[in-house]
Design an enzyme around this catalytic site. Sequence first.
Site, PDB file in Angstrom:
ATOM      1  N   ASP A 149       0.827  -1.212   0.000  1.00  0.00           N
ATOM      2  CA  ASP A 149       0.000   0.000   0.000  1.00  0.00           C
ATOM      3  C   ASP A 149       0.861   1.262   0.000  1.00  0.00           C
ATOM      4  OD1 ASP A 149      -2.395   1.356  -0.039  1.00  0.00           O
ATOM      5  OD2 ASP A 149      -2.687   1.302   2.125  1.00  0.00           O
ATOM      6  N   GLY A 189      -0.200   5.603  -4.223  1.00  0.00           N
ATOM      7  CA  GLY A 189      -0.806   6.903  -4.513  1.00  0.00           C
ATOM      8  C   GLY A 189      -0.161   8.007  -3.690  1.00  0.00           C
ATOM      9  N   TRP A 203       2.795   7.996  -2.404  1.00  0.00           N
ATOM     10  CA  TRP A 203       4.171   8.176  -2.882  1.00  0.00           C
ATOM     11  C   TRP A 203       4.195   9.183  -4.033  1.00  0.00           C
ATOM     12  CZ3 TRP A 203       7.023   7.815  -7.298  1.00  0.00           C
ATOM     13  CH2 TRP A 203       8.402   7.684  -7.163  1.00  0.00           C
ATOM     14  N   HIS A 249       2.127   3.670  -9.069  1.00  0.00           N
ATOM     15  CA  HIS A 249       1.970   2.240  -9.373  1.00  0.00           C
ATOM     16  C   HIS A 249       3.178   1.708 -10.159  1.00  0.00           C
ATOM     17  CE1 HIS A 249      -1.895   2.341  -7.603  1.00  0.00           C
ATOM     18  NE2 HIS A 249      -2.470   3.057  -8.549  1.00  0.00           N
ATOM     19  N   SER A 253      -7.518  -5.666  -5.178  1.00  0.00           N
ATOM     20  CA  SER A 253      -8.572  -6.260  -4.363  1.00  0.00           C
ATOM     21  C   SER A 253      -9.913  -6.240  -5.089  1.00  0.00           C
ATOM     22  CB  SER A 253      -8.691  -5.500  -3.037  1.00  0.00           C
ATOM     23  OG  SER A 253      -9.360  -4.269  -3.233  1.00  0.00           O
ATOM     24  N   GLU A 308     -12.310  -4.798  -4.089  1.00  0.00           N
ATOM     25  CA  GLU A 308     -12.844  -3.450  -3.871  1.00  0.00           C
ATOM     26  C   GLU A 308     -12.144  -2.392  -4.738  1.00  0.00           C
ATOM     27  OE1 GLU A 308     -14.275  -6.031  -1.389  1.00  0.00           O
ATOM     28  OE2 GLU A 308     -12.204  -5.548  -0.971  1.00  0.00           O
ATOM     29  N   TRP A 355     -11.935  -2.111  -7.788  1.00  0.00           N
ATOM     30  CA  TRP A 355     -12.701  -1.724  -8.993  1.00  0.00           C
ATOM     31  C   TRP A 355     -13.410  -0.401  -8.799  1.00  0.00           C
ATOM     32  CZ3 TRP A 355     -11.365  -4.590 -12.986  1.00  0.00           C
ATOM     33  CH2 TRP A 355     -10.991  -5.920 -12.777  1.00  0.00           C
ATOM     34  N   LEU A 406      10.991 -20.277  -5.047  1.00  0.00           N
ATOM     35  CA  LEU A 406       9.970 -19.424  -4.419  1.00  0.00           C
ATOM     36  C   LEU A 406       8.650 -19.483  -5.188  1.00  0.00           C
ATOM     37  CD1 LEU A 406       9.132 -16.996  -2.517  1.00  0.00           C
ATOM     38  CD2 LEU A 406      10.053 -15.498  -4.309  1.00  0.00           C
TER      39      LEU A 406
HETATM   40  C1  IPE Z   1      -5.358  -2.820  -0.134  1.00  0.00           C
HETATM   41  O1  IPE Z   1      -5.066  -1.479  -0.267  1.00  0.00           O
HETATM   42  C2  IPE Z   1      -5.385  -3.494  -1.477  1.00  0.00           C
HETATM   43  C3  IPE Z   1      -4.077  -3.683  -2.116  1.00  0.00           C
HETATM   44  C4  IPE Z   1      -2.927  -3.341  -1.633  1.00  0.00           C
HETATM   45  C5  IPE Z   1      -4.119  -4.335  -3.413  1.00  0.00           C
HETATM   46  P1  IPE Z   1      -6.203  -0.366  -0.423  1.00  0.00           P
HETATM   47  O2  IPE Z   1      -5.503   0.916  -0.601  1.00  0.00           O
HETATM   48  O3  IPE Z   1      -7.162  -0.774  -1.467  1.00  0.00           O
HETATM   49  O4  IPE Z   1      -6.940  -0.457   0.989  1.00  0.00           O
HETATM   50  P2  IPE Z   1      -7.794   0.621   1.767  1.00  0.00           P
HETATM   51  O5  IPE Z   1      -8.783   1.193   0.796  1.00  0.00           O
HETATM   52  O6  IPE Z   1      -6.856   1.650   2.286  1.00  0.00           O
HETATM   53  O7  IPE Z   1      -8.434  -0.149   2.874  1.00  0.00           O
HETATM   54  C1  IPE Z   2      -1.629   0.272  -3.349  1.00  0.00           C
HETATM   55  O1  IPE Z   2      -1.429   1.643  -3.369  1.00  0.00           O
HETATM   56  C2  IPE Z   2      -1.876  -0.283  -4.731  1.00  0.00           C
HETATM   57  C3  IPE Z   2      -3.241  -0.801  -4.924  1.00  0.00           C
HETATM   58  C4  IPE Z   2      -4.189  -0.801  -4.047  1.00  0.00           C
HETATM   59  C5  IPE Z   2      -3.540  -1.324  -6.244  1.00  0.00           C
HETATM   60  P1  IPE Z   2      -2.635   2.674  -3.342  1.00  0.00           P
HETATM   61  O2  IPE Z   2      -2.993   2.991  -4.747  1.00  0.00           O
HETATM   62  O3  IPE Z   2      -3.748   2.159  -2.504  1.00  0.00           O
HETATM   63  O4  IPE Z   2      -1.937   3.914  -2.659  1.00  0.00           O
HETATM   64  P2  IPE Z   2      -2.571   4.924  -1.600  1.00  0.00           P
HETATM   65  O5  IPE Z   2      -3.149   4.110  -0.484  1.00  0.00           O
HETATM   66  O6  IPE Z   2      -3.594   5.709  -2.329  1.00  0.00           O
HETATM   67  O7  IPE Z   2      -1.410   5.755  -1.146  1.00  0.00           O
HETATM   68 MG    MG Z   3      -4.170   2.349  -0.528  1.00  0.00          MG
END
Ligand code: IPE
Ligand code: IPE
Ligand code: MG
Length: 230
Positions: free
Chosen positions: A12, A15, A17, A29, A57, A59, A61, A123
């Site tokens: 996580d 965004g 970053w 990404h 995830s 979610e 989408w 692995l």
């Molecule tokens: C969890 O991160 C999903 C992945 C890392 C793929 P999210 O950024 O989607 O989680 P929330 O929304 O902060 O719970």
């Molecule tokens: C995790 O980073 C990548 C995915 C969930 C696909 P985020 O995109 O959730 O990054 P933040 O949480 O907005 O910083």
């Molecule tokens: Mg996130």
Amino acid sequence: MNVPRHVGIIMDGNGRWARKRNQIRTQGHLEGLKAAKRIVRAAADLGISYLTLYTFSTENWKRTADEVGFIMGLVKQYLKSELDFYRENRIRIRHAGDAAGLPADIARELVSVCEDTRNFEGLQVVLALNYGGRDEIVRAVRRLIENGLPAGEIDEALIQRNLDNPDIPNPDLIIRTAGEFRISNFLLWEGAYAEYYISDKLWPDWAEPDLQNAIAHFQGRERRYGGVNS
Ligand code: IPE
Ligand code: IPE
Ligand code: MG
């Protein structure tokens, strides 16, 4: 030393970053993918057997079509471009999640890479893609019902055997980067007795020493599984 056999990572902070650098989210990404490559290499070097990477995830989408499309494009490119690396390092790629809900080209690529690497004994990298812990349990229960199992015969072992990768041992260590203290629907069933490690560092900044750190923390934990250690 006691290296965790199975490590799961909630990658996580991509965004955030990007935002810190006044860049668009997709740039985060892109850097996140580089971190994933570093950590796969590090996990292999450290002797971890299974690495589950939470990539997208059920979610996720909810994000804009642009962001979703970009992530799917990255995944496809990653699967294609890393094949030689997997071969050289005997890395087996697997999938967790609902393949039926993925774009057809991604699902095809995933099946093909899993097939091409299925006999590698190094692995195992599990890509959790269109993955949700609740969804995985629902799909397992559906399978049991489709097979006509009487309610009285359903037990924990049977549900475990109908999860996406029943042969993979439950995770010992689950890492979340970017400082959030939540599970976000990752490995709900499998993580029942995992040790959790939260790092403030954003995923694109992760490198081998960070994984080593997480493992060192894990090695200091006392796992009791509800019992009492003597
Ligand atoms: C969890 O991160 C999903 C992945 C890392 C793929 P999210 O950024 O989607 O989680 P929330 O929304 O902060 O719970
Ligand atoms: C995790 O980073 C990548 C995915 C969930 C696909 P985020 O995109 O959730 O990054 P933040 O949480 O907005 O910083
Ligand atoms: Mg996130």
